[in-house]
Write a protein that holds these residues in place. Structure first.
Motif, PDB file in Angstrom:
ATOM      1  N   UNK A   1       0.831  -1.212   0.000  1.00 42.83           N
ATOM      2  CA  UNK A   1       0.000   0.000   0.000  1.00 42.83           C
ATOM      3  C   UNK A   1       0.861   1.255   0.000  1.00 42.83           C
ATOM      4  N   UNK A   2       1.927   1.235   0.778  1.00 46.56           N
ATOM      5  CA  UNK A   2       2.824   2.394   0.818  1.00 46.56           C
ATOM      6  C   UNK A   2       3.507   2.580  -0.530  1.00 46.56           C
ATOM      7  N   UNK A   3       3.966   1.482  -1.121  1.00 44.04           N
ATOM      8  CA  UNK A   3       4.621   1.576  -2.420  1.00 44.04           C
ATOM      9  C   UNK A   3       3.642   2.067  -3.484  1.00 44.04           C
ATOM     10  N   UNK A   4       2.398   1.590  -3.433  1.00 44.22           N
ATOM     11  CA  UNK A   4       1.380   2.061  -4.376  1.00 44.22           C
ATOM     12  C   UNK A   4       1.122   3.557  -4.206  1.00 44.22           C
ATOM     13  N   UNK A   5       1.116   4.028  -2.942  1.00 42.93           N
ATOM     14  CA  UNK A   5       0.915   5.456  -2.682  1.00 42.93           C
ATOM     15  C   UNK A   5       2.048   6.283  -3.284  1.00 42.93           C
ATOM     16  N   UNK A   6       3.272   5.814  -3.133  1.00 45.23           N
ATOM     17  CA  UNK A   6       4.418   6.515  -3.723  1.00 45.23           C
ATOM     18  C   UNK A   6       4.293   6.531  -5.240  1.00 45.23           C
ATOM     19  N   UNK A   7       3.888   5.397  -5.823  1.00 50.91           N
ATOM     20  CA  UNK A   7       3.655   5.324  -7.268  1.00 50.91           C
ATOM     21  C   UNK A   7       2.598   6.332  -7.700  1.00 50.91           C
ATOM     22  N   UNK A   8       1.472   6.360  -6.966  1.00 55.31           N
ATOM     23  CA  UNK A   8       0.364   7.240  -7.332  1.00 55.31           C
ATOM     24  C   UNK A   8       0.775   8.705  -7.271  1.00 55.31           C
ATOM     25  N   UNK A   9       1.520   9.073  -6.236  1.00 48.65           N
ATOM     26  CA  UNK A   9       1.988  10.460  -6.122  1.00 48.65           C
ATOM     27  C   UNK A   9       2.894  10.821  -7.296  1.00 48.65           C
ATOM     28  N   UNK A  10       3.782   9.911  -7.650  1.00 49.98           N
ATOM     29  CA  UNK A  10       4.690  10.172  -8.764  1.00 49.98           C
ATOM     30  C   UNK A  10       3.921  10.332 -10.068  1.00 49.98           C
ATOM     31  N   UNK A  11       2.842   9.532 -10.232  1.00 53.48           N
ATOM     32  CA  UNK A  11       2.060   9.609 -11.465  1.00 53.48           C
ATOM     33  C   UNK A  11       1.202  10.872 -11.505  1.00 53.48           C
ATOM     34  N   UNK A  12       0.516  11.177 -10.393  1.00 57.03           N
ATOM     35  CA  UNK A  12      -0.430  12.294 -10.384  1.00 57.03           C
ATOM     36  C   UNK A  12       0.256  13.649 -10.264  1.00 57.03           C
ATOM     37  N   UNK A  13       1.306  13.704  -9.443  1.00 59.52           N
ATOM     38  CA  UNK A  13       1.935  14.991  -9.137  1.00 59.52           C
ATOM     39  C   UNK A  13       3.282  15.184  -9.824  1.00 59.52           C
ATOM     40  N   UNK A  14       3.795  14.114 -10.412  1.00 59.03           N
ATOM     41  CA  UNK A  14       5.089  14.220 -11.069  1.00 59.03           C
ATOM     42  C   UNK A  14       6.259  14.189 -10.112  1.00 59.03           C
ATOM     43  N   UNK A  15       6.002  13.861  -8.849  1.00 62.17           N
ATOM     44  CA  UNK A  15       7.077  13.786  -7.859  1.00 62.17           C
ATOM     45  C   UNK A  15       6.643  12.854  -6.734  1.00 62.17           C
ATOM     46  N   UNK A  16       7.598  12.205  -6.071  1.00 64.34           N
ATOM     47  CA  UNK A  16       7.242  11.301  -4.970  1.00 64.34           C
ATOM     48  C   UNK A  16       6.871  12.094  -3.721  1.00 64.34           C
ATOM     49  N   UNK A  17       6.217  11.464  -2.749  1.00 64.84           N
ATOM     50  CA  UNK A  17       5.841  12.155  -1.515  1.00 64.84           C
ATOM     51  C   UNK A  17       7.026  12.297  -0.569  1.00 64.84           C
ATOM     52  N   UNK A  18       6.890  13.191   0.397  1.00 57.72           N
ATOM     53  CA  UNK A  18       7.863  13.278   1.477  1.00 57.72           C
ATOM     54  C   UNK A  18       7.511  12.229   2.532  1.00 57.72           C
TER      55      UNK A  18
END
Length: 207
Positions: free
Chosen positions: A11-28
């Protein structure tokens, strides 16, 4: 990726993926903490440390948003081989990851995987050796679905059909006999797409 991920780690890895896809950058780290409701950033850091140890994530020093997955954002795991014809033992180890585009971007690793086709039992449906099936994990299907089933612990791709209140796994090649659904022949997924490249090999990122 050397070790299997826990559900929380996926779930955490998917969240990082989603942030990178939607925002163009990974989360903090703080954004990971807030999204999952962790009481402290230490808990988030422990999960991220485990993901790095398992080879699923890397942290680039000096970057505020330095969390970078080591596999494609839309990557689905390529698992073993599907025998279309004489079944062969399915290799449950992940061979690599395939970076998919629409319409498969919404599919998540863990629920969907890819399997390679071998043999000629599905040529009547236009499925050939070397094709890659995109498979959604599920234990049931309806007649007419293209499925992946385990037959005596070996994986095979067939069409699910029903005759006289009994379900069968049917090839699209008259050389092969139908296989009845029994305790030793069970469905493990429904095929939702077939991948094929006419200009070279499909790009597979090593695990």
């Amino acid at each position: 990726m050397n070790e299997a991920l826990t559900d929380q780690q996926r779930r955490i890895l998917d969240f990082i993926h989603d942030c990178a896809r939607r925002c163009g950058r990974p989360p903090t780290v703080r954004e990971v903490c807030a999204h999952f409701g962790f009481r402290s950033t230490g808990t988030a850091r422990d999960h991220l440390k485990s993901l790095r140890a398992k080879g699923a994530l890397e942290h680039r020093a000096g970057e505020a948003r330095g969390l970078h997955p080591t596999r494609p954002v839309h990557g689905l795991p390529l698992i073993g081989v599907v025998a279309a014809g004489q079944p062969v033992t399915s290799d449950e180890n992940i061979e690599g990851f395939i970076n998919l585009t629409a319409p498969f971007q919404g599919q998540r690793s863990g629920r969907t995987f890819c399997l390679r086709v071998r043999g000629d039992s599905m040529v009547g449906d236009g499925i050939f050796e070397g094709d890659i099936g995109v498979v959604r994990s599920q234990p049931t299907a309806v007649p007419g679905d293209l499925v992946v089933a385990l037959v005596d612990n070996e994986a095979t791709m067939k069409r699910l059909v029903q005759r006289a209140n009994r379900k069968w796994l049917e090839a699209a090649n008259p050389k092969y006999k139908p296989i009845p659904i029994t305790e030793t022949a069970r469905i493990i997924g429904r095929v939702i797409g077939i991948l094929r490249s006419y200009e070279g090999k499909i790009n597979i990122v090593p695990a």
